[in-house]
Design a protein around this motif. Structure first.
Motif, PDB file in Angstrom:
ATOM      1  N   ALA A   4      -4.003  30.784 -23.464  1.00  0.00           N
ATOM      2  CA  ALA A   4      -3.487  29.485 -23.036  1.00  0.00           C
ATOM      3  C   ALA A   4      -4.390  28.428 -23.631  1.00  0.00           C
ATOM      4  CB  ALA A   4      -3.490  29.383 -21.517  1.00  0.00           C
ATOM      5  N   ILE A   5      -3.796  27.424 -24.229  1.00  0.00           N
ATOM      6  CA  ILE A   5      -4.532  26.248 -24.677  1.00  0.00           C
ATOM      7  C   ILE A   5      -4.136  25.151 -23.694  1.00  0.00           C
ATOM      8  CG2 ILE A   5      -4.905  24.573 -26.510  1.00  0.00           C
ATOM      9  CD1 ILE A   5      -4.084  26.727 -28.522  1.00  0.00           C
ATOM     10  N   LEU A   6      -5.069  24.790 -22.826  1.00  0.00           N
ATOM     11  CA  LEU A   6      -4.812  23.807 -21.779  1.00  0.00           C
ATOM     12  C   LEU A   6      -5.255  22.436 -22.284  1.00  0.00           C
ATOM     13  CD1 LEU A   6      -6.304  25.936 -18.869  1.00  0.00           C
ATOM     14  CD2 LEU A   6      -3.924  25.821 -19.617  1.00  0.00           C
ATOM     15  N   ALA A   7      -4.355  21.467 -22.237  1.00  0.00           N
ATOM     16  CA  ALA A   7      -4.619  20.128 -22.770  1.00  0.00           C
ATOM     17  C   ALA A   7      -4.972  19.174 -21.632  1.00  0.00           C
ATOM     18  CB  ALA A   7      -3.392  19.626 -23.526  1.00  0.00           C
ATOM     19  N   TYR A   8      -6.197  18.657 -21.652  1.00  0.00           N
ATOM     20  CA  TYR A   8      -6.665  17.712 -20.644  1.00  0.00           C
ATOM     21  C   TYR A   8      -6.819  16.332 -21.268  1.00  0.00           C
ATOM     22  CZ  TYR A   8      -7.969  21.731 -17.783  1.00  0.00           C
ATOM     23  OH  TYR A   8      -7.944  22.871 -17.041  1.00  0.00           O
ATOM     24  N   HIS A   9      -6.542  15.320 -20.487  1.00  0.00           N
ATOM     25  CA  HIS A   9      -6.694  13.948 -20.944  1.00  0.00           C
ATOM     26  C   HIS A   9      -6.779  13.068 -19.708  1.00  0.00           C
ATOM     27  CE1 HIS A   9      -6.425  10.573 -23.630  1.00  0.00           C
ATOM     28  NE2 HIS A   9      -6.118  11.341 -24.651  1.00  0.00           N
ATOM     29  N   GLU A  10      -7.236  11.837 -19.875  1.00  0.00           N
ATOM     30  CA  GLU A  10      -7.209  10.888 -18.778  1.00  0.00           C
ATOM     31  C   GLU A  10      -5.788  10.359 -18.665  1.00  0.00           C
ATOM     32  OE1 GLU A  10     -10.512   8.110 -18.381  1.00  0.00           O
ATOM     33  OE2 GLU A  10     -11.551   9.304 -19.923  1.00  0.00           O
ATOM     34  N   GLU A  11      -5.150  10.681 -17.575  1.00  0.00           N
ATOM     35  CA  GLU A  11      -3.739  10.365 -17.402  1.00  0.00           C
ATOM     36  C   GLU A  11      -3.447   8.871 -17.541  1.00  0.00           C
ATOM     37  OE1 GLU A  11      -0.305  12.232 -14.642  1.00  0.00           O
ATOM     38  OE2 GLU A  11      -2.124  11.600 -13.608  1.00  0.00           O
TER      39      GLU A  11
END
Length: 127
Positions: A4-11
């Motif tokens: 799994a490549i989980l993509a995080y960012h400041e929403e």
């Protein structure tokens, strides 16, 4: 092996993008998706809805439903890809390609096992 490549960012940052900025980024990401599909290494990919619309179920018994995601973090999980590469190095390179298109995002790469009762995994037992 599946990763799994989980993509995080400041929403808040992602939600501040104009329709044009978002469309340009999605166009780049879809080009990467197309390349991974051509290599037969892309499984499901998902762009998650806003965390403000999420709920979390936790606790014993029937559990308690609380508003929002459970984690209190600066960055939120906004989407994920399931990829299929023989080694984690291939998944890391795929995440680097995604990061080139979206350099302000953070990508976590994690091995996963698909759970489908009665189904066998493509690489045999233990993968």
């Amino acid at each position: 092996m599946y990763y799994a490549i989980l993509a995080y960012h400041e929403e808040d940052i992602v939600e501040s993008w104009s329709e044009e900025e978002d469309a340009a980024l999605m166009s780049e990401l879809l080009e990467i998706n197309d390349r991974m599909v051509a290599r037969r290494s892309l499984g499901p990919a998902v762009r998650l809805g806003a965390t403000q619309n999420a709920v979390t179920l936790r606790g014993k018994g029937a559990g308690l439903v609380i508003d929002g995601p459970f984690a209190e973090t600066k960055e939120q999980l906004l989407g994920f890809y399931v990829v299929d590469f023989p080694t984690i190095e291939g998944a890391i390179e795929a995440a680097r390609e995604l990061r080139r298109a979206n350099p302000t995002a953070v990508y976590e790469i994690r091995p996963v096992s698909l759970y489908v009762p009665g189904a066998s995994l493509p690489y045999g037992e233990g993968n």
